[in-house]
Design a protein around this motif. Structure first.
Motif, PDB file in Angstrom:
ATOM      1  N   ALA A 252       0.824  -1.206   0.000  1.00 18.17           N
ATOM      2  CA  ALA A 252       0.000   0.000   0.000  1.00 18.17           C
ATOM      3  C   ALA A 252       0.863   1.264   0.000  1.00 18.17           C
ATOM      4  CB  ALA A 252      -0.945   0.001   1.199  1.00 18.17           C
ATOM      5  N   LEU A 253       1.965   1.241   0.734  1.00 18.26           N
ATOM      6  CA  LEU A 253       2.859   2.403   0.761  1.00 18.26           C
ATOM      7  C   LEU A 253       3.391   2.713  -0.632  1.00 18.26           C
ATOM      8  CD1 LEU A 253       4.813   1.705   4.065  1.00 18.26           C
ATOM      9  CD2 LEU A 253       3.359   3.696   3.598  1.00 18.26           C
ATOM     10  N   GLU A 254       3.619   1.683  -1.438  1.00 18.25           N
ATOM     11  CA  GLU A 254       4.116   1.865  -2.798  1.00 18.25           C
ATOM     12  C   GLU A 254       3.019   2.297  -3.769  1.00 18.25           C
ATOM     13  OE1 GLU A 254       5.948  -1.797  -3.952  1.00 18.25           O
ATOM     14  OE2 GLU A 254       7.507  -1.658  -2.410  1.00 18.25           O
ATOM     15  N   GLN A 255       1.783   1.847  -3.538  1.00 20.12           N
ATOM     16  CA  GLN A 255       0.731   2.009  -4.532  1.00 20.12           C
ATOM     17  C   GLN A 255      -0.300   3.094  -4.230  1.00 20.12           C
ATOM     18  OE1 GLN A 255      -1.091  -1.781  -5.619  1.00 20.12           O
ATOM     19  NE2 GLN A 255       0.759  -2.858  -5.012  1.00 20.12           N
ATOM     20  N   ILE A 256      -0.428   3.484  -2.973  1.00 20.03           N
ATOM     21  CA  ILE A 256      -1.523   4.377  -2.597  1.00 20.03           C
ATOM     22  C   ILE A 256      -0.976   5.673  -2.009  1.00 20.03           C
ATOM     23  CG2 ILE A 256      -3.598   4.622  -1.188  1.00 20.03           C
ATOM     24  CD1 ILE A 256      -3.843   1.538  -1.275  1.00 20.03           C
ATOM     25  N   PRO A 257      -1.113   6.773  -2.733  1.00 16.06           N
ATOM     26  CA  PRO A 257      -0.623   8.061  -2.227  1.00 16.06           C
ATOM     27  C   PRO A 257      -1.343   8.470  -0.943  1.00 16.06           C
ATOM     28  CG  PRO A 257      -1.199   8.206  -4.563  1.00 16.06           C
ATOM     29  CD  PRO A 257      -1.696   6.881  -4.063  1.00 16.06           C
ATOM     30  N   GLY A 258      -0.579   8.954   0.014  1.00 16.75           N
ATOM     31  CA  GLY A 258      -1.154   9.443   1.260  1.00 16.75           C
ATOM     32  C   GLY A 258      -1.341   8.392   2.337  1.00 16.75           C
ATOM     33  N   PHE A 259      -1.186   7.113   1.979  1.00 15.07           N
ATOM     34  CA  PHE A 259      -1.304   6.057   2.978  1.00 15.07           C
ATOM     35  C   PHE A 259      -0.064   6.077   3.855  1.00 15.07           C
ATOM     36  CE2 PHE A 259      -0.159   1.741   4.291  1.00 15.07           C
ATOM     37  CZ  PHE A 259      -1.232   1.468   5.112  1.00 15.07           C
ATOM     38  N   LYS A 260      -0.251   5.883   5.185  1.00 13.93           N
ATOM     39  CA  LYS A 260       0.869   5.936   6.130  1.00 13.93           C
ATOM     40  C   LYS A 260       1.143   4.606   6.826  1.00 13.93           C
ATOM     41  CE  LYS A 260       2.689   9.461   7.095  1.00 13.93           C
ATOM     42  NZ  LYS A 260       3.907  10.013   6.604  1.00 13.93           N
ATOM     43  N   TRP A 261       0.123   4.001   7.432  1.00 16.07           N
ATOM     44  CA  TRP A 261       0.323   2.782   8.197  1.00 16.07           C
ATOM     45  C   TRP A 261      -1.016   2.114   8.464  1.00 16.07           C
ATOM     46  CZ3 TRP A 261      -1.710   2.960  13.273  1.00 16.07           C
ATOM     47  CH2 TRP A 261      -2.013   4.225  13.761  1.00 16.07           C
ATOM     48  N   LEU A 262      -0.959   0.906   9.034  1.00 17.27           N
ATOM     49  CA  LEU A 262      -2.187   0.221   9.432  1.00 17.27           C
ATOM     50  C   LEU A 262      -1.947  -0.552  10.722  1.00 17.27           C
ATOM     51  CD1 LEU A 262      -1.834  -3.021   8.710  1.00 17.27           C
ATOM     52  CD2 LEU A 262      -2.401  -2.265   6.437  1.00 17.27           C
ATOM     53  N   THR A 263      -3.031  -0.896  11.366  1.00 21.70           N
ATOM     54  CA  THR A 263      -2.981  -1.675  12.588  1.00 21.70           C
ATOM     55  C   THR A 263      -4.189  -2.594  12.633  1.00 21.70           C
ATOM     56  OG1 THR A 263      -2.638  -1.550  14.997  1.00 21.70           O
ATOM     57  CG2 THR A 263      -4.215   0.016  14.020  1.00 21.70           C
ATOM     58  N   HIS A 264      -4.184  -3.502  13.584  1.00 21.00           N
ATOM     59  CA  HIS A 264      -5.324  -4.415  13.705  1.00 21.00           C
ATOM     60  C   HIS A 264      -5.694  -4.617  15.165  1.00 21.00           C
ATOM     61  CE1 HIS A 264      -2.201  -7.394  14.585  1.00 21.00           C
ATOM     62  NE2 HIS A 264      -3.149  -8.209  15.011  1.00 21.00           N
ATOM     63  N   TYR A 265      -6.932  -4.982  15.350  1.00 18.86           N
ATOM     64  CA  TYR A 265      -7.480  -5.299  16.664  1.00 18.86           C
ATOM     65  C   TYR A 265      -8.268  -6.592  16.529  1.00 18.86           C
ATOM     66  CZ  TYR A 265      -6.633  -0.310  17.176  1.00 18.86           C
ATOM     67  OH  TYR A 265      -6.040   0.919  17.192  1.00 18.86           O
ATOM     68  N   VAL A 266      -8.188  -7.429  17.548  1.00 19.73           N
ATOM     69  CA  VAL A 266      -8.933  -8.689  17.486  1.00 19.73           C
ATOM     70  C   VAL A 266      -9.219  -9.192  18.897  1.00 19.73           C
ATOM     71  CG1 VAL A 266      -6.855 -10.115  17.316  1.00 19.73           C
ATOM     72  CG2 VAL A 266      -8.999 -10.971  16.380  1.00 19.73           C
ATOM     73  N   ASP A 267     -10.377  -9.766  19.048  1.00 18.99           N
ATOM     74  CA  ASP A 267     -10.754 -10.465  20.270  1.00 18.99           C
ATOM     75  C   ASP A 267     -10.784 -11.941  19.889  1.00 18.99           C
ATOM     76  OD1 ASP A 267     -11.953 -11.688  22.433  1.00 18.99           O
ATOM     77  OD2 ASP A 267     -13.809 -10.536  22.330  1.00 18.99           O
ATOM     78  N   TYR A 268      -9.807 -12.702  20.347  1.00 19.29           N
ATOM     79  CA  TYR A 268      -9.698 -14.094  19.917  1.00 19.29           C
ATOM     80  C   TYR A 268     -10.823 -14.982  20.432  1.00 19.29           C
ATOM     81  CZ  TYR A 268      -5.429 -13.170  17.493  1.00 19.29           C
ATOM     82  OH  TYR A 268      -4.529 -12.673  16.600  1.00 19.29           O
ATOM     83  N   GLN A 269     -11.604 -14.486  21.351  1.00 18.48           N
ATOM     84  CA  GLN A 269     -12.789 -15.230  21.778  1.00 18.48           C
ATOM     85  C   GLN A 269     -13.860 -15.208  20.688  1.00 18.48           C
ATOM     86  OE1 GLN A 269     -12.773 -17.003  24.526  1.00 18.48           O
ATOM     87  NE2 GLN A 269     -10.813 -16.197  25.213  1.00 18.48           N
ATOM     88  N   ARG A 270     -13.795 -14.195  19.804  1.00 17.34           N
ATOM     89  CA  ARG A 270     -14.783 -14.056  18.722  1.00 17.34           C
ATOM     90  C   ARG A 270     -14.100 -13.991  17.347  1.00 17.34           C
ATOM     91  NH1 ARG A 270     -17.509  -9.666  18.277  1.00 17.34           N
ATOM     92  NH2 ARG A 270     -15.954  -8.313  19.190  1.00 17.34           N
ATOM     93  N   PHE A 271     -12.994 -14.671  17.202  1.00 14.76           N
ATOM     94  CA  PHE A 271     -12.238 -14.655  15.957  1.00 14.76           C
ATOM     95  C   PHE A 271     -12.912 -15.556  14.929  1.00 14.76           C
ATOM     96  CE2 PHE A 271      -8.878 -16.235  13.185  1.00 14.76           C
ATOM     97  CZ  PHE A 271      -8.291 -15.055  12.805  1.00 14.76           C
ATOM     98  N   PRO A 272     -13.006 -15.210  13.668  1.00 15.39           N
ATOM     99  CA  PRO A 272     -12.447 -14.073  12.959  1.00 15.39           C
ATOM    100  C   PRO A 272     -13.396 -12.874  12.840  1.00 15.39           C
ATOM    101  CG  PRO A 272     -13.248 -15.617  11.345  1.00 15.39           C
ATOM    102  CD  PRO A 272     -13.531 -16.212  12.723  1.00 15.39           C
ATOM    103  N   GLN A 273     -14.625 -13.015  13.340  1.00 15.45           N
ATOM    104  CA  GLN A 273     -15.592 -11.928  13.208  1.00 15.45           C
ATOM    105  C   GLN A 273     -15.102 -10.635  13.864  1.00 15.45           C
ATOM    106  OE1 GLN A 273     -16.354 -14.945  14.488  1.00 15.45           O
ATOM    107  NE2 GLN A 273     -17.536 -15.839  12.826  1.00 15.45           N
ATOM    108  N   SER A 274     -14.292 -10.749  14.910  1.00 14.26           N
ATOM    109  CA  SER A 274     -13.854  -9.565  15.651  1.00 14.26           C
ATOM    110  C   SER A 274     -12.625  -8.899  15.040  1.00 14.26           C
ATOM    111  CB  SER A 274     -13.546  -9.939  17.099  1.00 14.26           C
ATOM    112  OG  SER A 274     -12.418 -10.797  17.147  1.00 14.26           O
ATOM    113  N   LEU A 275     -12.027  -9.495  14.024  1.00 10.18           N
ATOM    114  CA  LEU A 275     -10.820  -8.924  13.429  1.00 10.18           C
ATOM    115  C   LEU A 275     -11.149  -7.612  12.726  1.00 10.18           C
ATOM    116  CD1 LEU A 275      -7.826  -9.078  12.697  1.00 10.18           C
ATOM    117  CD2 LEU A 275      -8.466 -10.498  10.732  1.00 10.18           C
TER     118      LEU A 275
END
Length: 97
Positions: A23-46
């Protein structure tokens, strides 16, 4: 966090790192990403949050359909490790810093 959750989280982190680099190479203005997950409800909580440098960069990305590309990059990276995003439109969000 269970040992299997730690392994899964590490695999997710590595896959998302690859998506971020693309994404850094292909999308202008993109900086970073992160994720959050509750493994008790994975993968719906991802949840993945993609951060752009400004509101104008985010608007430009949406206008140029880079939001679609961003979701595709994340979805494909996760699919490569066997994780299907239940609803990419909801589970992958784009925000400005």
């Amino acid at each position: 966090m269970r040992k299997t959750d730690k392994k899964r989280d590490n695999a997710i982190r590595l896959a998302l790192t690859d998506a971020c680099e693309q994404a850094l190479e292909q999308i202008p203005g993109f900086k970073w990403l992160t994720h959050y997950v509750d493994y008790q409800r994975f993968p719906q909580s991802l949840k993945v949050v993609c951060i752009f440098e400004s509101q104008s960069a985010l608007l430009a990305a949406n206008t140029a359909a880079h939001d679609v590309l961003m979701r595709k990059l994340v979805t494909e990276a996760l699919a490569d490790i066997g994780i299907a995003m239940p609803n990419p439109g909801t589970n992958i969000s784009l925000q400005a810093e």
